[in-house]
Design an enzyme around this catalytic site. Structure first.
Site, PDB file in Angstrom:
ATOM      1  N   ARG A  73     -12.203  27.935 -10.315  1.00 60.25           N
ATOM      2  CA  ARG A  73     -11.811  26.667  -9.695  1.00 60.25           C
ATOM      3  C   ARG A  73     -13.058  25.964  -9.181  1.00 60.25           C
ATOM      4  O   ARG A  73     -14.138  26.547  -9.155  1.00 60.25           O
ATOM      5  CB  ARG A  73     -10.802  26.881  -8.571  1.00 60.25           C
ATOM      6  CG  ARG A  73     -11.348  27.653  -7.379  1.00 60.25           C
ATOM      7  CD  ARG A  73     -10.317  27.706  -6.258  1.00 60.25           C
ATOM      8  NE  ARG A  73     -10.798  28.542  -5.173  1.00 60.25           N
ATOM      9  CZ  ARG A  73     -10.082  28.856  -4.100  1.00 60.25           C
ATOM     10  NH1 ARG A  73      -8.850  28.419  -3.962  1.00 60.25           N
ATOM     11  NH2 ARG A  73     -10.592  29.613  -3.166  1.00 60.25           N
ATOM     12  N   ASN A  75      -9.809  20.385  -1.606  1.00 66.24           N
ATOM     13  CA  ASN A  75      -9.578  21.632  -0.867  1.00 66.24           C
ATOM     14  C   ASN A  75     -10.915  22.275  -0.546  1.00 66.24           C
ATOM     15  O   ASN A  75     -11.749  22.453  -1.431  1.00 66.24           O
ATOM     16  CB  ASN A  75      -8.767  22.624  -1.710  1.00 66.24           C
ATOM     17  CG  ASN A  75      -8.318  23.827  -0.897  1.00 66.24           C
ATOM     18  OD1 ASN A  75      -7.562  23.676   0.072  1.00 66.24           O
ATOM     19  ND2 ASN A  75      -8.798  24.999  -1.254  1.00 66.24           N
ATOM     20  N   GLU A  76     -11.126  22.577   0.715  1.00 70.21           N
ATOM     21  CA  GLU A  76     -12.357  23.255   1.136  1.00 70.21           C
ATOM     22  C   GLU A  76     -13.555  22.723   0.351  1.00 70.21           C
ATOM     23  O   GLU A  76     -14.212  23.454  -0.400  1.00 70.21           O
ATOM     24  CB  GLU A  76     -12.227  24.765   0.981  1.00 70.21           C
ATOM     25  CG  GLU A  76     -11.264  25.360   1.982  1.00 70.21           C
ATOM     26  CD  GLU A  76     -11.363  26.881   2.106  1.00 70.21           C
ATOM     27  OE1 GLU A  76     -11.918  27.511   1.189  1.00 70.21           O
ATOM     28  OE2 GLU A  76     -10.905  27.418   3.114  1.00 70.21           O
ATOM     29  N   GLU A 115      -5.253  26.861   7.310  1.00 68.63           N
ATOM     30  CA  GLU A 115      -5.049  28.147   6.632  1.00 68.63           C
ATOM     31  C   GLU A 115      -5.545  29.277   7.517  1.00 68.63           C
ATOM     32  O   GLU A 115      -6.601  29.164   8.133  1.00 68.63           O
ATOM     33  CB  GLU A 115      -5.893  28.250   5.350  1.00 68.63           C
ATOM     34  CG  GLU A 115      -5.493  27.386   4.214  1.00 68.63           C
ATOM     35  CD  GLU A 115      -6.440  27.596   3.024  1.00 68.63           C
ATOM     36  OE1 GLU A 115      -7.040  28.676   2.900  1.00 68.63           O
ATOM     37  OE2 GLU A 115      -6.585  26.650   2.246  1.00 68.63           O
ATOM     38  N   LYS A 169      -3.656  37.551  -6.096  1.00 66.24           N
ATOM     39  CA  LYS A 169      -2.353  38.234  -5.981  1.00 66.24           C
ATOM     40  C   LYS A 169      -2.358  39.313  -4.910  1.00 66.24           C
ATOM     41  O   LYS A 169      -1.295  39.725  -4.455  1.00 66.24           O
ATOM     42  CB  LYS A 169      -1.902  38.778  -7.331  1.00 66.24           C
ATOM     43  CG  LYS A 169      -2.853  39.709  -8.027  1.00 66.24           C
ATOM     44  CD  LYS A 169      -2.294  40.082  -9.405  1.00 66.24           C
ATOM     45  CE  LYS A 169      -3.296  40.843 -10.243  1.00 66.24           C
ATOM     46  NZ  LYS A 169      -4.490  40.043 -10.597  1.00 66.24           N
ATOM     47  N   HIS A 214      -3.813  38.847  -1.977  1.00 67.95           N
ATOM     48  CA  HIS A 214      -3.987  38.150  -0.698  1.00 67.95           C
ATOM     49  C   HIS A 214      -2.617  38.067  -0.037  1.00 67.95           C
ATOM     50  O   HIS A 214      -1.637  37.683  -0.669  1.00 67.95           O
ATOM     51  CB  HIS A 214      -4.532  36.749  -0.981  1.00 67.95           C
ATOM     52  CG  HIS A 214      -5.057  36.026   0.214  1.00 67.95           C
ATOM     53  ND1 HIS A 214      -4.252  35.656   1.267  1.00 67.95           N
ATOM     54  CD2 HIS A 214      -6.303  35.594   0.507  1.00 67.95           C
ATOM     55  CE1 HIS A 214      -5.002  35.021   2.170  1.00 67.95           C
ATOM     56  NE2 HIS A 214      -6.244  34.970   1.732  1.00 67.95           N
TER      57      HIS A 214
HETATM   58  C1  GLA Z   1      -9.417  29.409   0.889  1.00 63.77           C
HETATM   59  C2  GLA Z   1      -8.710  28.463  -0.056  1.00 63.77           C
HETATM   60  C3  GLA Z   1      -7.362  28.948  -0.491  1.00 63.77           C
HETATM   61  C4  GLA Z   1      -7.378  30.421  -0.748  1.00 63.77           C
HETATM   62  C5  GLA Z   1      -7.859  31.130   0.490  1.00 63.77           C
HETATM   63  C6  GLA Z   1      -7.839  32.630   0.363  1.00 63.77           C
HETATM   64  O1  GLA Z   1      -9.187  29.161   2.201  1.00 63.77           O
HETATM   65  O2  GLA Z   1      -8.596  27.178   0.479  1.00 63.77           O
HETATM   66  O3  GLA Z   1      -7.001  28.237  -1.649  1.00 63.77           O
HETATM   67  O4  GLA Z   1      -8.229  30.689  -1.812  1.00 63.77           O
HETATM   68  O5  GLA Z   1      -9.178  30.751   0.722  1.00 63.77           O
HETATM   69  O6  GLA Z   1      -8.252  33.241   1.555  1.00 63.77           O
END
Ligand code: GLA
Length: 669
Positions: free
Chosen positions: A116, A154-155, A313, A362, A364
């Site tokens: 990604r 995202n991040e 998160e 998977k 996590h």
């Molecule tokens: C990051 C990402 C999520 C996921 C988590 C796993 O925070 O934003 O998509 O990958 O890590 O801890």
């Protein structure tokens, strides 16, 4: 932080939920998801983060029907959506058609698709596609009643904080022209008289790609600033589209404070956020990971300028990306969640709602684990939903602090570069050494940037503020003169914002304030330590210091500097300035923090609590205060307080028992 687009749009208490990836599941599972979300009290989910390939399976061929159904279903159940721009991971057709959007490492390695975030954030081609996708999302869902907040990408910069591609090189040159205006100014800022590095034009400049030996440090520092700014530019580009199409909807993106990424200067983003959102994961190998959590939460609040923020998160139990992924212990998930709320979070969200059965994550944990509803994780998910409902009155209240810790991303970047007195210095380690001591003392700390208003604090801790401009240095001095006690640690004030040493003796920018002058750094070897006159051991660092107005608080008891000052204190206007010219052990730091806080007259949130019990207050506009008591110990703890305990719904006349490993939240007034 103020915003015209306040979050949340909808009424309600603390938001509860997580990342929701329905595209990984058949419709019958999606139907069950909504029922179970209701059971857990989930009110907000992040949707669409990694959905680009499903929403646009071929270029220009959009399929929004499945997402329409998901959003309608969520809305019918009263669940709001933090809707993503779906741009976090370009689909394979895009990287195949435009391989020039792929990012590159310093050594030229191209980062391909198959994972990604395979995009160069500076690529104008990628930017166009991302903007186009964002516009489609905004146009399609801008009026959808489930939409609560936009979740950009995202991040940002999580996996690729630095891109060295040609697209990045071009953007870097533009950024440098803007910063330095002329090539002469750049040459002077970068000190290019050294090693024949003089540039004749901006066209000659490259990112700091792999080179035979040390790359110009100012080039590296500017590249770090540029890279952070490029992520922000990408955020702004997508945010601007969202604001244009949906001016009423707030926008955010999820930050990664401390857990993964040192490379984004979040303080420089705060003015662009309608609400700050952070992701936090415990470091499993750290027995005091809850103190790291507290720091991350205090930093989130600092970036938010004191306003409530979203925990976008965290994990219900183990993650899958550390070397050994410990599951959480009894009560830990609730303690973690409410510790974030205690420090200003108005949303508690997880990665992710339902644990995946395929893909790299998977293993996590999730709110709904592989084991299903008959599991402790699920029962805790439901329990937490109940707690957050009870905490609805807390929403919007704020944490206040008399103590601030100055945290600076450029100092993090610059202090850890190669070619320095020691390779053993870790900026975050130094920060955490002092933060931990303050946490153990029960003192609430604002984590702030050196550019923020520092007046008004009674105590100011400034660890290793290595690179500092004149104005920021003056702000620290001003806080002391106005009455604060300021404690500055070694390798602070050494260089200006271009990473040029301030000559005349260390610690350059703070010499006058501290009333000391050091003529030489004398770092210690690995495993070596020396003794101070109170018996404290100190390692990593020493320097040959002489007093120029200050008094010695500790001197070296042995070693080549025996008798010379190691810790000093100086009068500064109505306040005081302390200098710690070494790295004392934990007991030594604790003793200094005690003396320093006593001088500053700073009290813990609750006096007399046993070690391992965390206490933090949030204050409402109407004079209400909420006291969070988090018991990290295996023993019940009695606390003398009065009020109403919200989680258990009990009035407390004089004394409250906080059970082992549990949390209590008291409305005091
Ligand atoms: C990051 C990402 C999520 C996921 C988590 C796993 O925070 O934003 O998509 O990958 O890590 O801890």
């Amino acid at each position: 932080m103020t915003s015209e687009r306040p979050w949340p749009l909808r009424a309600g208490g603390i938001a509860y939920g997580g990342d929701y990836n329905p595209e990984q599941w058949p419709v019958d599972v999606q139907l069950e998801d909504v029922e179970l979300m209701k059971e857990a009290g989930v009110g907000l989910v992040s949707v669409g983060i990694f959905s680009w390939a499903q929403l646009e399976p071929r270029e220009g061929d959009f399929d929004f029907r499945w997402l329409d159904a998901v959003l309608d279903r969520l809305h019918a159940a009263g669940i709001g959506v933090a809707l993503a721009t779906a741009t976090a991971s370009p689909p394979p057709w895009l990287t195949r058609a435009h391989p020039e959007i792929l990012p590159e490492r310093a050594d030229g390695t191209v980062l391909h698709q198959g994972s990604r975030q395979s995009y160069a954030v500076s690529s104008p081609v990628f930017r166009d596609y991302a903007v186009r996708m964002t516009r489609r999302m905004a146009e399609r869902y801008g009026d959808h009643p489930a939409l609560a907040v936009w979740h950009v990408d995202n991040e940002l910069g999580c996996h690729v904080p630095h891109d060295y591609s040609d697209a990045a090189a071009e953007a870097f040159r533009r950024w440098l022209r803007n910063r330095h205006t002329t090539i002469e100014a750049l040459n002077s800022a970068w000190g290019t008289a050294f090693w024949s590095q003089r540039y004749d034009s901006f066209e000659e400049i490259l990112p700091p790609r792999s080179a035979p030996t040390f790359v110009n440090p100012t080039q590296q520092l500017d590249f770090a600033r540029f890279s952070s700014d490029e992520q922000l530019a990408h955020y702004r580009a997508l945010r601007d589209v969202l604001r244009e199409v949906t001016p009423h909807v707030p926008t955010t993106t999820n930050f990664m404070m401390t857990t993964a990424n040192k490379w984004v200067d979040y303080f420089s983003w705060s003015g662009d956020m309608d609400v700050v959102a952070n992701d936090h994961y415990l470091v499993a190998r750290d027995p005091e990971a809850h103190i790291g959590l507290a720091f991350s939460a205090d930093l989130s609040r600092g970036v938010a300028g004191g306003a409530p923020w979203m925990l976008m998160e965290h994990s219900t139990s183990a993650v899958n990306w550390q070397p050994r992924n410990s599951a959480k212990g009894a009560g830990e998930m609730v303690r973690n969640s409410l510790a974030h709320v205690a420090r200003g979070a108005d949303a508690v969200m997880f990665f992710q709602w339902r644990q995946s059965t395929a893909g790299a994550e998977k293993y996590h944990s999730a709110m709904l684990p592989h084991a299903g509803r008959d599991s402790d994780v699920w029962r805790t998910t439901v329990e937490l939903g109940g707690h957050l409902r009870s905490l609805a009155p807390v929403r919007g209240s704020r944490v206040t602090a008399d103590t601030a810790l100055v945290f600076d991303y450029p100092s993090w970047w610059a202090s850890e570069m190669e070619g320095h007195p020691t390779q053993d210095l870790g900026y975050l380690d130094e920060v955490m050494r002092w933060y931990r001591a303050l946490w153990r003392r029960g003192v609430t700390v604002d984590v702030v940037s050196p550019g923020s208003d520092l007046t008004g604090y009674r105590a100011l801790v400034v660890p290793t503020l290595y690179t500092v401009g004149d104005e920021d240095a003056a702000r620290v001095a001003e806080a002391a003169r106005a009455g604060a006690s300021v404690l500055i640690t070694f390798f602070s004030g050494i260089v200006d914002e271009h990473d040029h040493v301030r000559p005349g003796g260390y610690p350059g920018a703070f010499r006058d304030l501290l009333g000391v002058r050091s003529e030489e750094f004398r770092p210690l070897q690995e495993g070596e330590s020396l003794t101070l006159d109170d018996g404290t051991r100190a390692d990593l660092w020493s320097e040959k210091t002489r007093l120029e107005g200050a008094t010695a608080v500790r001197t070296w008891a042995d070693g080549p500097l025996a008798g010379l000052p190691a810790v000093t204190r100086n009068d500064a206007g109505r306040g005081h300035a302390w200098y710690v010219a070494t790295r004392p052990d934990d007991d030594g730091v604790a003793a200094l923090v005690d003396a320093f806080l006593a001088e500053a007259d700073v009290a813990p949130a609750v006096a007399g609590l046993p070690g391992g019990v965390e206490a933090v207050r949030r204050h409402g506009d109407d004079g209400t205060s909420f006291l969070f008591l988090i018991n990290h110990t295996a023993h019940d703890v009695d606390v003398r307080v009065t009020g109403h305990e919200l989680l258990r719904g009990q009035d407390v006349a004089t004394r409250l028992t906080v059970p082992a490993l549990e949390v209590a939240v008291l409305r005091e007034h």
